[in-house]
Every structure is written in structure tokens, then in C-alpha cells.
Write an enzyme that holds these catalytic residues in place. Structure first.
Site, PDB file in Angstrom:
ATOM      1  N   LYS A 163     147.858  69.121  95.846  1.00  0.00           N
ATOM      2  CA  LYS A 163     149.055  70.144  95.364  1.00  0.00           C
ATOM      3  C   LYS A 163     149.374  70.006  93.980  1.00  0.00           C
ATOM      4  CE  LYS A 163     149.732  71.038  99.746  1.00  0.00           C
ATOM      5  NZ  LYS A 163     149.699  72.374 100.181  1.00  0.00           N
ATOM      6  N   ASP A 164     149.190  68.929  93.140  1.00  0.00           N
ATOM      7  CA  ASP A 164     149.284  69.321  91.662  1.00  0.00           C
ATOM      8  C   ASP A 164     148.897  70.629  91.187  1.00  0.00           C
ATOM      9  OD1 ASP A 164     150.241  66.627  92.002  1.00  0.00           O
ATOM     10  OD2 ASP A 164     148.613  65.883  90.488  1.00  0.00           O
TER      11      ASP A 164
END
Length: 317
Positions: free
Chosen positions: A43-44
Site C-alpha cells: 500500500k505504500d
């Protein structure tokens, strides 16, 4: 580049690793280690993509407020980027998320609002509806809106997908992923399909989620309740989920010996799993001479291995 000058430069280009100490059945199995992103998950990528797109479009000004409804990992990605860029971040999180994840988010400077995880969209305590209300109440707030923000699948169509293709040298049969916002499977799936239409895109979905039924029948029916796994499974079909790119749906249970070993070795947030084409068809046909399942390209993922996907464990056959 031999070194980075910002933690944001470390997002993406995660390593690919072949699993050799666990029985993977007829396939060669590879994992793309998304836990090597600085925030510890895939999700970064979308945290950076969503915020940078909002900056370019003038939706997010210096010192502004970002609001998001998240199961946790998107919040971590947004918190990492927001801290680096000086934004206030408010996260609305379902109450089934782990206490460790909530503490981690607070340590990164995020403000946390916990809400019920057992209510459907349209309920006043549903986490997305709460986020939408807060955006209207806070002047100048930007709603990251991972479920319908095109910057989400774009991060995977332009980043994760090309990385997998290059690292596997184009030699893979299928990509398997869970669905939370739908960005990973949609973005990676679109890219891989552009490269090779024969690659199968498979969703692993927990019991109770509406996604598998929608893939198989086109019907969306939520019957209430929740499921224990964090981060995947939905009670609605997100706008970012491209059902047309998905070829098959498989249950994300039970946790078999392979999955248990994976979780012990790598923790549940690691990433993308890839099974190489090399020798797979030959081994399958040797063991199943009567089967024509590979001739019509309808190989059921559950006939290869049972998959349980937790947080960001996603698989590629």
C-alpha cells in the site's frame, strides 16, 4: 541509484524470491516481497500515487488534511507519505483491525477514528460513509478514496505489474490476489493481460465477501456479517475493481501447510506470489493424463494449492 535521499524513493522495486523449502505442488512459486517497502506493505505504492496525483491536480495544498477509510495498510502508506510531506492525516478504521496496526499508525502521526466493521455501506457508522461526511465538514480536506481513485490501480499498472513481468522475464501463468480496494488485481491484471492474454487473473476471496460471487455469476449480494481476515474481502464492488480483467475466483481458505509455512516465514503482509510456467503443464499432465483441464485453460487454482490470503499476501500462479 546507489542510495536514496528520501524514504519515498525506496517505495517499489521490491525483490522477487522463489519458495524452495515448502511444497508448492506442481508449480514453481515465487513471492514478490512487498514487505520490503518502507511502510511494510504494497500500500505504500498507492499512498504515494494518490497523494502525488492530488498535488498535481491542485486537490491537496501545503499543510492540508487527508482523510481516508482504510482497513489499515493503505493508512500506513498514506501516513508514511503524509509525514514526509507535512500533511495532517485522519483515518477511519473498522474495529476488527489489529491493535498493533493502530498503534503503528498513531506512531506515524495519523489521527485514528475506530468504527464498526459489521455494518454495510449506507449505515451511518460504515467507515467509508464516515470518511465522506468528514470531508464535507473539514474545510479544504482531501479524501484519498482508495476505492474509486484511479491513482490506485494506476500505481500497479505502471509499477507493480511491470516489475513482476520484468522479474519473471514474462514467464508466468497466472496472477492471484485478494481484493480490498481492487487496485492491485485490476492494475496488475490489466498490465499482464496487455502483455499476454493467456495469463490468468484469479481472485482469492474470504467466505462472506461478495467479490467471488460477482466474478462467477455477476450477482452482488451481501448477507451481512464480517470475516476474520484483515484487508481483503468486501461487502460491495469497489469502482476500482475491474471485474472484466478477472478470469476466476477461488476461496481464500483453508490455511494449509504451505500457507502456514508462508505466514511463519514471511509474515502476512509480504506480497505477490508468482508461479512460473516452466514445467508446470508437463508435471500436471504427467500426473493427470485423463484431464483436459489445461487444454481449455480452465485450471482451477484450488486444484494446484489451497490459498489463504492475509493482509497483503497475494498470489500469482
Amino acid at each position: 541509484m546507489p542510495y536514496s535521499r528520501s524514504v519515498l524513493e525506496m517505495i517499489g522495486n521490491t525483490p522477487m524470491h522463489e519458495i524452495t523449502r515448502i511444497d508448492t505442488g506442481v508449480c514453481r512459486l515465487f513471492v514478490k516481497l512487498e514487505n520490503q517497502n518502507p511502510g511494510g506493505s504494497i500500500k505504500d505504492r498507492i499512498g504515494l500515487s494518490i497523494i502525488e496525483d492530488a498535488e498535481k491536480e491542485g486537490q491537496l495544498k501545503a499543510g492540508g488534511t487527508i482523510i481516508e477509510a482504510t482497513a489499515g495498510n493503505t493508512g500506513l502508506g498514506l501516513a508514511l507519505v503524509a509525514a514526509q510531506k507535512g500533511y495532517r492525516l485522519i483515518l477511519i478504521i473498522p474495529d476488527k483491525m489489529s491493535a498493533d496496526k493502530v498503534r503503528h499508525l498513531r506512531a506515524l502521526g495519523a489521527e485514528i477514528i475506530l468504527t464498526r466493521s459489521d455494518v454495510p455501506k449506507g449505515h451511518p457508522e460504515y467507515y467509508q460513509d464516515m470518511a465522506e461526511r468528514m470531508v464535507q465538514e473539514i474545510p479544504g480536506a482531501f479524501w484519498a478514496s482508495q476505492f474509486d481513485n484511479p491513482a490506485n490501480p494506476k500505481a500497479h499498472e505502471t509499477g507493480t505489474g511491470p516489475e513482476i513481468w520484468e522479474q519473471m522475464e514474462g514467464n508466468l501463468d497466472a496472477f492471484v490476489a485478494g481484493v480490498g480496494s481492487g487496485g492491485t488485481i485490476s492494475g496488475v491484471g490489466r498490465f499482464l493481460k496487455l502483455k499476454n492474454q493467456e495469463i490468468r487473473i484469479v481472485v482469492a476471496d474470504p467466505e462472506g465477501s461478495v467479490v467471488a460471487r460477482a466474478v462467477k455469476t455477476g450477482e452482488v449480494r451481501y448477507e451481512g456479517g464480517s470475516w476474520l481476515v484483515e484487508g481483503i474481502g468486501e461487502d460491495f464492488i469497489p469502482d476500482n475493481l475491474d471485474l472484466f480483467v478477472i478470469d476466476h475466483a477461488a476461496p481464500s481458505w483453508p490455511v494449509n501447510r504451505w500457507v502456514s509455512g508462508m505466514i511463519r516465514l514471511f509474515q502476512p503482509q509480504i506480497a505477490e506470489l508468482v508461479i512460473e510456467r516452466d514445467a508446470t503443464i508437463k508435471r500436471w499432465r504427467d500426473g493427470h493424463p485423463e484431464s483436459d483441464v489445461l487444454e481449455d485453460r480452465q485450471l482451477d487454482i484450488t486444484s494446484v494449492l489451497d490459498i489463504s490470503v492475509e493482509d497483503q499476501v497475494t498470489a500469482v500462479e
